[in-house]
Design an enzyme around this catalytic site. Sequence first.
Site, PDB file in Angstrom:
ATOM      1  N   ASP A   1      40.902  33.473  31.906  1.00 10.18           N
ATOM      2  CA  ASP A   1      41.432  34.834  31.955  1.00 10.18           C
ATOM      3  C   ASP A   1      40.326  35.843  32.256  1.00 10.18           C
ATOM      4  O   ASP A   1      40.228  36.895  31.630  1.00 10.18           O
ATOM      5  CB  ASP A   1      42.134  35.181  30.638  1.00 10.18           C
ATOM      6  CG  ASP A   1      42.895  36.506  30.693  1.00 10.18           C
ATOM      7  OD1 ASP A   1      43.226  36.949  31.810  1.00 10.18           O
ATOM      8  OD2 ASP A   1      43.159  37.086  29.620  1.00 10.18           O
TER       9      ASP A   1
ATOM     10  N   ASP B   1      39.644  44.750  23.008  1.00 11.75           N
ATOM     11  CA  ASP B   1      40.626  44.239  23.960  1.00 11.75           C
ATOM     12  C   ASP B   1      41.936  43.871  23.270  1.00 11.75           C
ATOM     13  O   ASP B   1      41.947  43.277  22.200  1.00 11.75           O
ATOM     14  CB  ASP B   1      40.051  43.004  24.666  1.00 11.75           C
ATOM     15  CG  ASP B   1      40.983  42.464  25.725  1.00 11.75           C
ATOM     16  OD1 ASP B   1      41.187  43.141  26.731  1.00 11.75           O
ATOM     17  OD2 ASP B   1      41.526  41.357  25.508  1.00 11.75           O
TER      18      ASP B   1
ATOM     19  N   GLU C   1      41.527  49.336  24.079  1.00 17.75           N
ATOM     20  CA  GLU C   1      42.178  48.919  25.319  1.00 17.75           C
ATOM     21  C   GLU C   1      43.667  48.855  25.026  1.00 17.75           C
ATOM     22  O   GLU C   1      44.213  47.803  24.713  1.00 17.75           O
ATOM     23  CB  GLU C   1      41.635  47.571  25.793  1.00 17.75           C
ATOM     24  CG  GLU C   1      42.058  47.188  27.206  1.00 17.75           C
ATOM     25  CD  GLU C   1      43.249  46.248  27.251  1.00 17.75           C
ATOM     26  OE1 GLU C   1      44.011  46.280  28.240  1.00 17.75           O
ATOM     27  OE2 GLU C   1      43.427  45.473  26.297  1.00 17.75           O
TER      28      GLU C   1
ATOM     29  N   ARG D   1      44.812  40.151  41.474  1.00 15.63           N
ATOM     30  CA  ARG D   1      43.935  41.216  40.975  1.00 15.63           C
ATOM     31  C   ARG D   1      42.491  40.999  41.415  1.00 15.63           C
ATOM     32  O   ARG D   1      41.695  41.952  41.466  1.00 15.63           O
ATOM     33  CB  ARG D   1      44.012  41.309  39.446  1.00 15.63           C
ATOM     34  CG  ARG D   1      45.335  41.842  38.931  1.00 15.63           C
ATOM     35  CD  ARG D   1      45.401  41.794  37.417  1.00 15.63           C
ATOM     36  NE  ARG D   1      45.273  40.430  36.899  1.00 15.63           N
ATOM     37  CZ  ARG D   1      45.214  40.125  35.610  1.00 15.63           C
ATOM     38  NH1 ARG D   1      45.288  41.086  34.706  1.00 15.63           N
ATOM     39  NH2 ARG D   1      45.098  38.870  35.221  1.00 15.63           N
TER      40      ARG D   1
END
Length: 712
Positions: free
Chosen positions: A117, A260, A302, A496
């Site tokens: 990830d 995060d 985040e 992305r």
Amino acid sequence: MKQAKTIERRSRLFMDDFLHSYRVLYPDAGPERIQRLMDILSQVDQKRSPSLKNLDADREWKADWFQQPDQVGMMLYVDLFASNLQGVIEHIDYFQELGITYLHLMPLLKPRNGPNDGGYAVADYRAVNERLGTMEQLRDLAALLHEKGMLLVIDYVMNHTAREHQWAQAALSGDKHFQDFYLLFDDRALPDAYERTLPEVFPDFAPGNFTWQPEIQKWAWTTFYDFQWDLNYRNPDVFEAMLEEMLFLANVGVDILRLDAVPFLWKNLGTNCQNQQEAIHILAAYRALVRMVAPGLLFKSEAIVAPEDIIRYLGSGGLEGKVCEIGYNATLMNHLWQALAAENTHLLRTTLSRLPAIPKEATWINYIRCHDDIGWGISDENAAAVGQSGRGTRNYCSDFYSGVLPHSYAEGYIFQRDRQTGEARTSGTAAALTGLQKALVEADPQKIDLAIKRLEVLNGVIFFMRGIPLIFSGDEIGQLNDYAYLLDPLKAGDNRWVHRPPMNWAKAARIHEAGTPEARIFSLHQRYIAVRRQSPALHSRSVDRIILPDSDALFVCERNYQGHKMLLVANLSRTPQRMSISLLPPEWQNGVYVDALRQQSMSFINDHLSIGPYGVYWLKPALSLESTSTTSVELSMYVPAEFGEELYVVGSLPILGNWDWQKGLSADSKDYPHWKLRFEVVKGQAFSWKWVRVRNGKVVMWAEEDMEEMPL
């Protein structure tokens, strides 16, 4: 002894805040549990270096140190920017040339092998990814940045660990203590109950929220990917263990932790398990403990969620100033892109005006692009308030920026289209989305100029608004989409990566070649950064107000900090615009200003402020036009005329006859039917003009509309 007294003093200040949130989470926690946390703080304090303690002291007594207008950030992937940490150290002069003070290194802690990830599957919080360097190098980088007056920011993944983390491995070996660190289930009864109200984060390539673990015959909660196990914060041992990891990084010299995936920290049955109040209390409890031992360390949440929820991570409902100091202003980001596509700021103005105020102790991160996709977080309610459909507007944005619409200049890509609603997010670099990529391929100078102007107006807004502007590495030189990710099987399924290109140092070398797109884009960033530093009005504790103009293409905002005022006027359209000066607050109505971006006096006439396509002004009040220097203006007009006719230009300046055509200037017909006229005017003096067709000393026709110019 002195440090012990310091810890004692801070504990008295923040103990009540800590206990308030901690007892919401763990009402049964006894004194021994609290004492264990205090012992952790004491051990961390003993290991904290004198230089970091000095930073703590300085920042503790200057609470707004991170809210100063000189703070400007850059985020980057270490390997893509410079291969490794040593490479980052070798490029510190590049950051300094640009004016960066805040360096965010994307996930660099040791990840699992294989798919991870993008580094967010952490296998060890106390080790750096060996491809990037060592923890000692990270410590050295932190010290060097501090010497240069810069901050180090890294990601701290709070919601989950990699399946390969030692805690998860112990759980897989049957250790009950560590099995309780995660959300594990013997059967599908509870997972199925939760799934009824849970959304999917990555429906295309990671459907569902639970993964079967055959080694222990249990289902693990895996919100993101099957190799990322969600932590169980209902267990106070997890709270304690993650505190230790957090403070270890604080002692390495990290200044800001990007926390995060914090909206997912706490799960309640029957909800979407996001933005639960307990998640806010987890952060508030950590915040209070960190302030006792390392007050120089800040939290950045985040939380890319609805505006009313984002505010909660900065502190609300009695927790103002007690949660995170910094949050991502995703609302400004995605609504700014919507305004650019629509060439209309109505929705942007309406949404920002409705945002709840953030605590004075907090600030935003303002950004155009980051490593992630653009989620079109436009609410149905705000869209309806401006006569639009929420879903229709969101779909328009994703279609426009993926180049589906025939009038689009963008070359982005659809990311994760929702199978039920058809809505999607967007991938692509800032240069690709603003049309620079397409213009360069077509080698069209006019389109290149327009694309750079779009980048200028977007940056002009985010550098002006309350918060810390953050540049995604490569955007400062206009890097384009990168398709090499398609050759990497670990990345090919995630587009992305198209907007995460390796730093092109050959392209970066062109920042010193005048007239190149790289030089123009780099210099506009430098200009915004330099002007911010000299603008007290842009302090994060300013009082701001959005002003309603009489042109929906304009975005106008005033900032005021302790009497220092500045006015943003931004044109989000490709056509010149003007607004009525009488709509501005009284102190701005004399029509005379200083444009801070150009360090130039400006004077407007006829109650109108004019601005060119994708133009940006950062204005300060002035009593009179101070400029005496002149500049050359060239007017070009397409005017078919009859044989023997002349074309005169008249206007509001003496050189243009003060509207008397007989005292005006005659245009050159050499390129008929294009007429041209060049003359000298005072810089910053706006004027109106129009052409007049004349034959044998008599007027044949006047132009229907006045034109306006602002010679800069």
